[in-house]
Design a protein around this motif. Sequence first.
Motif, PDB file in Angstrom:
ATOM      1  N   ILE A 135       0.910  -1.081   0.023  1.00 51.51           N
ATOM      2  CA  ILE A 135       0.060  -0.179   0.126  1.00 51.51           C
ATOM      3  C   ILE A 135       0.792   1.082   0.010  1.00 51.51           C
ATOM      4  CG2 ILE A 135      -1.833   1.327   1.422  1.00 51.51           C
ATOM      5  CD1 ILE A 135      -3.154  -1.366   1.874  1.00 51.51           C
ATOM      6  N   PRO A 136       1.759   1.215   0.735  1.00 49.00           N
ATOM      7  CA  PRO A 136       2.780   2.384   0.930  1.00 49.00           C
ATOM      8  C   PRO A 136       3.291   2.798  -0.782  1.00 49.00           C
ATOM      9  CG  PRO A 136       3.325   1.383   2.778  1.00 49.00           C
ATOM     10  CD  PRO A 136       2.322   0.523   1.952  1.00 49.00           C
ATOM     11  N   ILE A 137       3.690   1.748  -1.153  1.00 44.59           N
ATOM     12  CA  ILE A 137       4.190   1.705  -2.796  1.00 44.59           C
ATOM     13  C   ILE A 137       3.381   2.206  -3.623  1.00 44.59           C
ATOM     14  CG2 ILE A 137       5.319   0.565  -4.638  1.00 44.59           C
ATOM     15  CD1 ILE A 137       6.842  -1.009  -2.557  1.00 44.59           C
ATOM     16  N   PHE A 138       2.244   1.582  -3.530  1.00 47.49           N
ATOM     17  CA  PHE A 138       0.972   2.042  -4.320  1.00 47.49           C
ATOM     18  C   PHE A 138       0.554   3.415  -4.100  1.00 47.49           C
ATOM     19  CE2 PHE A 138      -3.557   2.688  -5.153  1.00 47.49           C
ATOM     20  CZ  PHE A 138      -3.877   1.956  -6.500  1.00 47.49           C
ATOM     21  N   MET A 139       0.654   4.116  -3.058  1.00 46.19           N
ATOM     22  CA  MET A 139       0.481   5.300  -2.824  1.00 46.19           C
ATOM     23  C   MET A 139       1.363   6.238  -3.248  1.00 46.19           C
ATOM     24  SD  MET A 139      -0.934   5.309   1.153  1.00 46.19           S
ATOM     25  CE  MET A 139      -1.623   6.809   1.188  1.00 46.19           C
ATOM     26  N   LEU A 140       2.628   5.830  -3.238  1.00 44.24           N
ATOM     27  CA  LEU A 140       3.681   6.606  -3.873  1.00 44.24           C
ATOM     28  C   LEU A 140       3.605   6.768  -5.468  1.00 44.24           C
ATOM     29  CD1 LEU A 140       6.934   7.588  -3.524  1.00 44.24           C
ATOM     30  CD2 LEU A 140       7.525   5.478  -4.076  1.00 44.24           C
ATOM     31  N   PHE A 141       3.176   5.662  -6.102  1.00 45.53           N
ATOM     32  CA  PHE A 141       3.081   5.802  -7.560  1.00 45.53           C
ATOM     33  C   PHE A 141       1.796   6.671  -7.815  1.00 45.53           C
ATOM     34  CE2 PHE A 141       5.364   1.505  -7.624  1.00 45.53           C
ATOM     35  CZ  PHE A 141       6.382   1.906  -7.892  1.00 45.53           C
ATOM     36  N   ARG A 142       1.034   6.414  -6.984  1.00 42.96           N
ATOM     37  CA  ARG A 142      -0.413   7.445  -7.059  1.00 42.96           C
ATOM     38  C   ARG A 142      -0.045   8.914  -6.818  1.00 42.96           C
ATOM     39  NH1 ARG A 142      -4.587  10.060  -4.690  1.00 42.96           N
ATOM     40  NH2 ARG A 142      -3.973   9.876  -2.696  1.00 42.96           N
TER      41      ARG A 142
ATOM     42  N   ALA B  91      -7.253   2.028  -0.068  1.00 45.04           N
ATOM     43  CA  ALA B  91      -6.386   2.350   1.033  1.00 45.04           C
ATOM     44  C   ALA B  91      -5.349   3.413   0.347  1.00 45.04           C
ATOM     45  CB  ALA B  91      -5.528   1.119   1.361  1.00 45.04           C
ATOM     46  N   GLY B  92      -5.088   3.372  -0.997  1.00 44.98           N
ATOM     47  CA  GLY B  92      -4.076   4.232  -1.646  1.00 44.98           C
ATOM     48  C   GLY B  92      -4.900   5.195  -2.257  1.00 44.98           C
ATOM     49  N   GLY B  93      -5.800   5.423  -1.991  1.00 44.73           N
ATOM     50  CA  GLY B  93      -6.918   6.703  -2.405  1.00 44.73           C
ATOM     51  C   GLY B  93      -7.004   6.722  -3.844  1.00 44.73           C
ATOM     52  N   ASN B  94      -7.142   5.693  -4.519  1.00 42.34           N
ATOM     53  CA  ASN B  94      -7.198   5.750  -5.875  1.00 42.34           C
ATOM     54  C   ASN B  94      -8.441   4.689  -6.407  1.00 42.34           C
ATOM     55  OD1 ASN B  94      -5.936   4.303  -8.936  1.00 42.34           O
ATOM     56  ND2 ASN B  94      -5.995   6.359  -8.585  1.00 42.34           N
ATOM     57  N   ALA B  95      -9.596   4.786  -5.651  1.00 43.76           N
ATOM     58  CA  ALA B  95     -10.457   3.655  -5.792  1.00 43.76           C
ATOM     59  C   ALA B  95     -11.379   4.355  -7.200  1.00 43.76           C
ATOM     60  CB  ALA B  95     -11.587   3.677  -4.610  1.00 43.76           C
ATOM     61  N   PRO B  96     -12.057   3.227  -7.850  1.00 41.77           N
ATOM     62  CA  PRO B  96     -12.995   3.560  -8.860  1.00 41.77           C
ATOM     63  C   PRO B  96     -14.253   4.309  -8.202  1.00 41.77           C
ATOM     64  CG  PRO B  96     -13.042   1.153  -8.517  1.00 41.77           C
ATOM     65  CD  PRO B  96     -12.055   1.846  -7.674  1.00 41.77           C
ATOM     66  N   ASP B  97     -15.139   4.946  -9.218  1.00 44.03           N
ATOM     67  CA  ASP B  97     -16.055   5.485  -8.743  1.00 44.03           C
ATOM     68  C   ASP B  97     -17.344   4.474  -8.282  1.00 44.03           C
ATOM     69  OD1 ASP B  97     -15.399   8.401  -9.468  1.00 44.03           O
ATOM     70  OD2 ASP B  97     -14.883   7.622 -11.262  1.00 44.03           O
ATOM     71  N   VAL B  98     -17.462   3.723  -9.065  1.00 39.55           N
ATOM     72  CA  VAL B  98     -18.607   2.646  -8.967  1.00 39.55           C
ATOM     73  C   VAL B  98     -18.052   1.339  -9.142  1.00 39.55           C
ATOM     74  CG1 VAL B  98     -20.625   1.745  -9.900  1.00 39.55           C
ATOM     75  CG2 VAL B  98     -20.349   4.242  -9.828  1.00 39.55           C
ATOM     76  N   THR B  99     -18.323   0.291  -8.293  1.00 43.92           N
ATOM     77  CA  THR B  99     -18.191  -1.090  -8.417  1.00 43.92           C
ATOM     78  C   THR B  99     -19.318  -1.937  -8.217  1.00 43.92           C
ATOM     79  OG1 THR B  99     -16.425  -2.555  -7.996  1.00 43.92           O
ATOM     80  CG2 THR B  99     -17.278  -1.258  -6.130  1.00 43.92           C
ATOM     81  N   TRP B 100     -19.056  -3.258  -8.013  1.00 42.69           N
ATOM     82  CA  TRP B 100     -20.092  -4.023  -7.855  1.00 42.69           C
ATOM     83  C   TRP B 100     -19.464  -5.152  -6.864  1.00 42.69           C
ATOM     84  CZ3 TRP B 100     -20.438  -9.384  -8.787  1.00 42.69           C
ATOM     85  CH2 TRP B 100     -19.756 -10.017  -9.799  1.00 42.69           C
ATOM     86  N   ILE B 101     -19.951  -5.529  -5.708  1.00 41.13           N
ATOM     87  CA  ILE B 101     -19.408  -6.340  -4.704  1.00 41.13           C
ATOM     88  C   ILE B 101     -20.515  -7.245  -3.962  1.00 41.13           C
ATOM     89  CG2 ILE B 101     -20.161  -4.626  -2.742  1.00 41.13           C
ATOM     90  CD1 ILE B 101     -17.004  -4.905  -1.790  1.00 41.13           C
ATOM     91  N   GLY B 102     -19.952  -8.662  -3.631  1.00 37.28           N
ATOM     92  CA  GLY B 102     -20.870  -9.501  -3.266  1.00 37.28           C
ATOM     93  C   GLY B 102     -21.543  -9.185  -1.825  1.00 37.28           C
TER      94      GLY B 102
END
Lengths: 287, 443
Positions: A135-142, B91-102
């Motif tokens: 996750i830290p690496i993912f955040m860095l790349f983001r 967690a990385g703050g890069n989530a999609p806007d919409v998804t589907w989940i079980g």
Amino acid sequence: MPRNSISLNQQSKAENTHKSVIWFYLLFAALIFLLPFIWMVRIALAEPDRVDLGLKLLINWTGIRPSNFVDAWHSQPFNRYFMNTASVTLLGVVAEVISSALVAYGFARLTFRGRNSLFILMLSTMMLPAQVTMIPIFMLFRYLGWIDTFKPLIVPASFGAPFSIFLLRQFIMTLPRDLDEAAELDGCSLLGTWWRILLPLMKPALLTVIIFSFIGRWNDLLGPLLYLNSDEKFTLSLGLMAFRGMYSTQWNLLMAASIFVMLPCLVLFFIAQRYFIQGMLIGGLKE
Amino acid sequence: MKRILEHITLCCQWGLGVLALAIAGMWLSSASPKAPAGVVQLRYGNFGTPEQLAQERTIIAEFERAHPRIRVKLEWVSTGNYLLKLKTQIAGGNAPDVTWIGAGVFYEFAAKGAFLAFDEFLDKDIDVHRADFYPAMLQAYTFKDHLYGLPKDNTGIVLFYNIDALQKAGVPLPDKTWSWNEMIKWGKQVTRDTNGDGRIDQFMYLPLWNYLYFYQYGNSIFDPVSGRCLLDQPNAVAAMEFQRDLVFKYHIAPRPLETATLIASGGSGDAGLGAYDLFPLGRVVCMPCNMAVVPYYQKACKFRWDITKIPRGPTDVQLVDGAAYPILAQTRYPREAWELVKFLSGPWVQSLRAKAGDSVPSLKKIAESPLFLDQPAPPAHRRFVLDMFDRYKTFPQHERLGAVEQITGRWFERIMSDENPIQVQDGLRQCAAEVNALIESED
């Protein structure tokens, strides 16, 4: 018949028997090791929606369907996936090998304060599970705006890989320092010594690193899964996973595609086999 | 001089190498095309097979045609990898806007604030009404009285049965009147060695979906008020003993080792999923599963089959599975994301899914239409799934269900083991204690 000749014949027979036993044993062992691959090929040739894919299938070779290979390749844009994987892998391998060789040279030949501590610190990064840094690496790349590009799969390689650095350092340490000193006397710079003298001598170790790096990058699933969002940028490993559904798997197509995917790794291994085995013996050598 | 020249040559070599890498890197890092000005670009996280991807592309094309100012980027990965990706993206703050989940994992995400509540959208939007959906499905996606997802589909757990095998054994076909007593009674007749090798190779049933039996025995896994694990209660012990009895006392279901052997001798051996192959293989005659398996069984089963409801236990509670479309809390375009969710749960998409036949449409009017009910391919009695809605209960709603299931799975395996099994009561007591310790450590 002279007594000597009888004795030689008996000795020769004994040797032949001995060799036959060894050959038989080796062939048997090879067959066992090949069995999963043969099974894989058999499933790749099985008819679609066939459920009984157990070992019994190896006895029953009816219902062969070679067109599975064509179907598998066309079921997804594998041409594009292949190009993506090849590009990412080749660039990653080149970057990793050059940078690792350079860093290894520094650790092996340069004397500076804290060298050993730095080396241990670098080695300790190998002990960290990938999940911890994911996750830290993912955040860095983001933050860098690199998500959904190939950069996260290539650029980190240009900072060296700990295992490759370790392997190459050990190899460089087996090379006589006299070579460096001779080059220096002839006016060669540090980089020149590395480039002209050491790199050509490091061929077996470099090939070992190339093979490890190639196989690792070619088969990498986690990196592309996390960093690539657009399916036109997907790699082969992501394409392969797509054959697995929630309750069923298209095993015949998955195995057919897997055979294609593993071919470059196999070819590379066979080409570099001699050097690879030589490289693997590095650990046993001492200066 | 010679040394300087050598330096220059070396620098040139390196410079060329770096330049080549940079050019290659730039080519490889080409970003996705940006949406034109005034057009909102949404990201729609999705997973499934290439066939499902093709269907999703059709849906997106139709949505974009109907909403020219919204563009949707489909971010698709294969089944099994998606949750890892989604969790990392959130967690990385890069989530999609919409998804589907079980339904099984929905609560964990909702509890962590990953989704937007739909109350405001529902209050303002005159096109969407709660009454259009089955209440059990809305309940599955409600967290602390707020709805966080519009149902994608529902896939209630039903009993798939092999008509040919049952008729060959002279056993009546299961129907909605069946209790477990009938399953056990007829199961003894169906369970047998079909090829005379001394080993049973056809079993009546495979007790999967553990929650179902706990629910039928009146246990709800967690206390709704305190949140404590209730698996040490007498009704949970009775439910687990019933599952053991199916295997060890009545032997109408295979022992774990027998299941493994049956899978290895014919099935795909797919870890954790290979068990579902035992139905098309003819090794298990009655299989509990959700409707998502229908397309696979339609292709793989070489015999006649149908579905009915799961037999009645002490109560007639049934288990519902399904999925929903949430909007991720990180979205910058909540209104446009709502338009997409509305469309995905709307009649056009639901009709398309009804024809696909791998789930029960979430909209009542589509589910109860001939589009879903009257299809030439099996199962013939799809109506059963709809008739059970008043008895449906969803997966346990707990914020740490994933971690809890790792503990319960381990203990259930020990209890059901045929080698050194632990007593049911002891096993469940220790299991509940471990789960409660986990819950308390979180508090």
